[in-house]
Design an enzyme around this catalytic site. Structure first.
Site, PDB file in Angstrom:
ATOM      1  N   ASP A  43      32.642  47.198  39.649  1.00 17.58           N
ATOM      2  CA  ASP A  43      32.357  47.776  40.574  1.00 17.58           C
ATOM      3  C   ASP A  43      30.998  48.525  40.382  1.00 17.58           C
ATOM      4  OD1 ASP A  43      34.781  47.124  41.890  1.00 17.58           O
ATOM      5  OD2 ASP A  43      35.274  49.075  42.588  1.00 17.58           O
ATOM      6  N   HIS A 185      33.904  49.196  35.773  1.00 16.79           N
ATOM      7  CA  HIS A 185      32.587  49.643  36.156  1.00 16.79           C
ATOM      8  C   HIS A 185      31.590  49.072  35.262  1.00 16.79           C
ATOM      9  CE1 HIS A 185      35.389  52.182  38.299  1.00 16.79           C
ATOM     10  NE2 HIS A 185      34.555  52.055  39.346  1.00 16.79           N
TER      11      HIS A 185
HETATM   12 NI    NI Z   1      32.778  52.338  43.425  1.00 15.39          NI
END
Ligand code: NI
Length: 233
Positions: A43, A185
């Site tokens: 993400d 991430h």
């Molecule tokens: Ni996010």
């Protein structure tokens, strides 16, 4: 020589009626019931410092992943998005400004999703990119507002919190099972390093890394718009 090469190529293509020793004809024997599939998801990118190295590492390992992009992060990094598409990864939508959808008015929710969908589509073509909502939160109006499948996760090592490669790897290894969707991430260097070590360790245990779309299909799920998926099982 040319004719011979052509005949050999045809043999390889047809896999029948040829007696060359180098041609493997029994492909199905390679499929094991022990094969386990998982999906790595990233993400908040793309990021100019970390995403390219991740793509290099995934390519070396033959691992596919899914990237949920923030719309505002795309400008200037179109080449990274194009690479994701070209290298077999799934690209998804993480809203335009990483908005908390639960408190936003419906028109803002629609705008945030549409604008990001268009930015991805301008690079990769098409529309209807799958959505991961920021923080996994849904708009007040619920999932009915949303016209694409939603993706949550089943394994969350909280990489943004520890920013520590070893902690991230051991948290994932403790929770992983076939069908898992792993949340990471790609904007943090330790997360990228952890991801590649996770791929190495799990590939050695017979796991295959596929996109979320592939994962659901492999486990017999037909994804529906407005439905949130947490794992392949
Ligand atoms: Ni996010």
């Amino acid at each position: 020589m040319k004719k011979k090469a052509l005949a050999f190529a045809l043999c390889v293509l047809l896999l029948t009626g040829c007696s060359g020793p180098a041609v493997e004809t029994d492909g199905t024997a390679m499929l094991s019931e022990e094969v386990k599939y998982v999906a790595l998801t990233f993400d908040d990118g793309p990021h100019e410092d970390t995403t390219a190295a991740l793509l290099d590492g995934l390519k070396e390992r033959g691992a596919a992943a899914t990237f949920f992009l923030i719309g505002t992060e795309i400008a200037g990094k179109e080449d990274l998005v194009a690479r994701m598409g070209a290298e077999g990864h799934q690209v998804g939508n993480h809203t335009w400004s990483h908005l908390r959808l639960e408190t936003a008015p419906p028109e803002t929710v629609v705008y945030e999703i549409q604008r990001t969908d268009e930015a991805i589509g301008a690079i990769l073509g098409g529309s209807g990119y799958w959505l991961r909502t920021p923080y996994g939160l849904l708009p007040q109006s619920g999932e009915t507002l949303l016209s694409v499948p939603l993706v949550k996760w089943s394994v969350d090592p909280r990489d943004w919190e520890s920013r520590n490669k070893e902690k991230i790897v051991s948290a994932v290894m403790a929770d992983i099972r076939p069908g898992s969707i792993i949340l990471l991430h790609d904007i943090y260097q330790p997360s990228v390093e952890a991801a590649l070590e996770i791929v190495d360790r799990l590939q050695a245990k017979g796991y295959w890394f596929v996109t979320v779309e592939e994962l659901l299909r492999l486990y017999g799920i037909a994804p529906q718009p407005g439905v949130m998926y947490r794992s392949g099982k």
